[in-house]
Design a protein around this motif. Structure first.
Motif, PDB file in Angstrom:
ATOM      1  N   GLY A  95       0.821  -1.205   0.000  1.00 16.06           N
ATOM      2  CA  GLY A  95       0.000   0.000   0.000  1.00 16.06           C
ATOM      3  C   GLY A  95       0.851   1.250   0.000  1.00 16.06           C
ATOM      4  O   GLY A  95       2.079   1.173  -0.058  1.00 16.06           O
ATOM      5  N   GLY A  96       0.177   2.379   0.053  1.00 17.36           N
ATOM      6  CA  GLY A  96       0.879   3.655   0.066  1.00 17.36           C
ATOM      7  C   GLY A  96       0.453   4.521  -1.100  1.00 17.36           C
ATOM      8  O   GLY A  96      -0.308   4.093  -1.972  1.00 17.36           O
ATOM      9  N   GLN A  97       0.924   5.750  -1.093  1.00 17.84           N
ATOM     10  CA  GLN A  97       0.677   6.630  -2.235  1.00 17.84           C
ATOM     11  C   GLN A  97       1.973   7.206  -2.775  1.00 17.84           C
ATOM     12  O   GLN A  97       2.245   7.137  -3.964  1.00 17.84           O
ATOM     13  N   VAL A  98       2.813   7.768  -1.852  1.00 12.69           N
ATOM     14  CA  VAL A  98       3.999   8.494  -2.334  1.00 12.69           C
ATOM     15  C   VAL A  98       4.958   7.601  -3.110  1.00 12.69           C
ATOM     16  O   VAL A  98       5.700   8.083  -3.962  1.00 12.69           O
ATOM     17  N   ALA A  99       4.926   6.295  -2.851  1.00 12.86           N
ATOM     18  CA  ALA A  99       5.831   5.388  -3.565  1.00 12.86           C
ATOM     19  C   ALA A  99       5.371   5.147  -5.006  1.00 12.86           C
ATOM     20  O   ALA A  99       6.140   4.690  -5.840  1.00 12.86           O
ATOM     21  N   ASP A 115      -6.674   5.625  -9.756  1.00  6.60           N
ATOM     22  CA  ASP A 115      -6.996   4.206  -9.935  1.00  6.60           C
ATOM     23  C   ASP A 115      -5.877   3.299  -9.405  1.00  6.60           C
ATOM     24  O   ASP A 115      -6.143   2.262  -8.788  1.00  6.60           O
ATOM     25  N   LEU A 116      -4.624   3.710  -9.644  1.00  5.87           N
ATOM     26  CA  LEU A 116      -3.497   2.892  -9.192  1.00  5.87           C
ATOM     27  C   LEU A 116      -3.442   2.837  -7.657  1.00  5.87           C
ATOM     28  O   LEU A 116      -3.248   1.771  -7.061  1.00  5.87           O
ATOM     29  N   LEU A 120      -3.881  -0.457  -5.327  1.00  4.03           N
ATOM     30  CA  LEU A 120      -2.794  -0.952  -4.478  1.00  4.03           C
ATOM     31  C   LEU A 120      -3.059  -0.786  -2.978  1.00  4.03           C
ATOM     32  O   LEU A 120      -2.224  -1.162  -2.157  1.00  4.03           O
ATOM     33  N   ASN A 121      -4.211  -0.219  -2.621  1.00  3.47           N
ATOM     34  CA  ASN A 121      -4.536  -0.096  -1.202  1.00  3.47           C
ATOM     35  C   ASN A 121      -5.852  -0.749  -0.805  1.00  3.47           C
ATOM     36  O   ASN A 121      -6.061  -1.035   0.361  1.00  3.47           O
ATOM     37  N   LEU A 122      -6.746  -0.980  -1.799  1.00  2.00           N
ATOM     38  CA  LEU A 122      -8.056  -1.534  -1.453  1.00  2.00           C
ATOM     39  C   LEU A 122      -8.491  -2.656  -2.391  1.00  2.00           C
ATOM     40  O   LEU A 122      -8.850  -3.742  -1.926  1.00  2.00           O
ATOM     41  N   ARG A 123      -8.413  -2.402  -3.696  1.00  4.99           N
ATOM     42  CA  ARG A 123      -8.948  -3.396  -4.637  1.00  4.99           C
ATOM     43  C   ARG A 123      -8.255  -4.753  -4.492  1.00  4.99           C
ATOM     44  O   ARG A 123      -8.918  -5.784  -4.455  1.00  4.99           O
ATOM     45  N   TYR A 124      -6.927  -4.718  -4.378  1.00  6.52           N
ATOM     46  CA  TYR A 124      -6.220  -5.998  -4.291  1.00  6.52           C
ATOM     47  C   TYR A 124      -6.514  -6.708  -2.970  1.00  6.52           C
ATOM     48  O   TYR A 124      -6.453  -7.952  -2.888  1.00  6.52           O
ATOM     49  N   ALA A 165      -8.885   7.655   1.153  1.00  8.21           N
ATOM     50  CA  ALA A 165     -10.194   7.075   0.811  1.00  8.21           C
ATOM     51  C   ALA A 165     -10.094   5.551   0.719  1.00  8.21           C
ATOM     52  O   ALA A 165     -10.977   4.821   1.182  1.00  8.21           O
ATOM     53  N   ALA A 166      -9.015   5.071   0.117  1.00  9.21           N
ATOM     54  CA  ALA A 166      -8.848   3.611  -0.014  1.00  9.21           C
ATOM     55  C   ALA A 166      -8.654   2.971   1.354  1.00  9.21           C
ATOM     56  O   ALA A 166      -9.229   1.911   1.646  1.00  9.21           O
TER      57      ALA A 166
END
Ligand code: NAD
Length: 257
Positions: A95-99, A115-116, A120-124, A165-166
């Protein structure tokens, strides 16, 4: 006090490379007696985490795969079940965003970046939880799903709207999964981590911001791993669909304290 034991537990950790949280959880589970399948997009990172465990006398196997692919996720689970002889615990860590995408305010955010981050934080997590639940139902012995979330799931996340949000969505998923499968002994809980000192996060952490943390230090991977150990163990069996906040007090500090 004796450390908690989870001898005989079989766990899959999704995202276990580097010095990050996944590696810390892998290390803690193995030290507590579990056998662990540690997975990562980068198979070498998974290898390093698994080799560290086996060198210390524990049991671990490394599996490469991309959580964005249902085929990869299903293959990772099939191999983990084969190698461990079954599955009792799923831990989602990636997870994460800045990476992954630039940290910008919402009006500057691109659709594909949103979307990405969501993926990488919720859908998977839903994809991995589905694979785990199918296995747990086949085995008929229940199971625990532990998801590494963030305080941004219930606090503001400036310049990381998609991330916040995720992460908020994880708690909803945990409540629904736990309610749908409680009668079959399957539960899901979320760890809401504060600011944890990992290599990736260090680039986004302002050294002066540590003053805002009531305990006066960043969290460690061991802090998060201890919570993940509790949520994997029978000691937390009456806890379903909840979040466990591990943040050194970030979320309890008000503006006048
Ligand atoms: N570090 C912090 O301050 C902090 C705070 C709160 C929450 N968290 C959460 O903790 C979790 C882990 O954070 P971290 O700092 O340990 O991260 P990290 O970057 O150290 O580790 C993430 C791992 O995921 C792997 N990965 C990336 N994309 C992948 C993919 N598509 N498929 C499979 N594996 C993939 C990477 O190779 C890496 O080994 C995240 O969910 C993050 O949101 C971290």
């Amino acid at each position: 006090m004796k450390p908690m034991r989870i001898d005989g537990t079989r766990a899959i950790v999704i995202g276990g490379g580097g010095e990050g949280i996944g590696r810390g959880i892998t290390r803690a589970y193995a030290a507590a007696g579990a056998s662990v399948a540690v997975t990562d997009l980068d198979p070498e990172r998974a290898n390093v985490a698994a080799a560290e465990v086996t060198a210390a006398g524990g049991t671990a196997c490394a599996i490469g795969g991309d959580v964005r692919s249902s085929d990869d996720v299903d293959a990772m689970f099939a191999r983990a079940v084969r190698e461990l002889g079954g599955l009792d615990v799923l831990v989602t860590v990636v997870g994460g965003q800045v990476a992954f995408v630039p940290a910008v305010r919402l009006h500057e955010m691109l659709d594909e970046d949103w979307d990405l981050v969501y993926e990488l934080n919720l859908r998977y997590v839903a994809r991995a939880a589905r694979a785990a639940i199918r296995t747990f139902l086949d085995q008929g012995n229940g199971g625990s799903i532990v998801s590494v979330g963030s305080v941004t799931g219930f606090m503001a996340a400036p310049r990381q709207a998609a991330y916040g949000a995720a992460k908020a969505g994880l708690l909803s998923l945990a409540k629904t999964v736990s309610t749908e499968y409680a009668s079959e002994g399957i539960r899901m809980n979320v760890i809401a981590a504060g600011a944890v000192a990992t290599a990736v996060a260090a680039s986004a952490q302002d050294p002066d911001a540590v003053d805002q943390i009531p305990v006066g230090r960043y969290g460690t991977v061991a802090d998060v791993a201890a919570a993940a150990l509790f949520l994997a163990s029978p000691a937390s069996s009456y806890m379903i669909g909840q979040r466990l906040v591990i943040d050194g007090g970030i979320s309890v500090r008000g503006p006048f304290s």
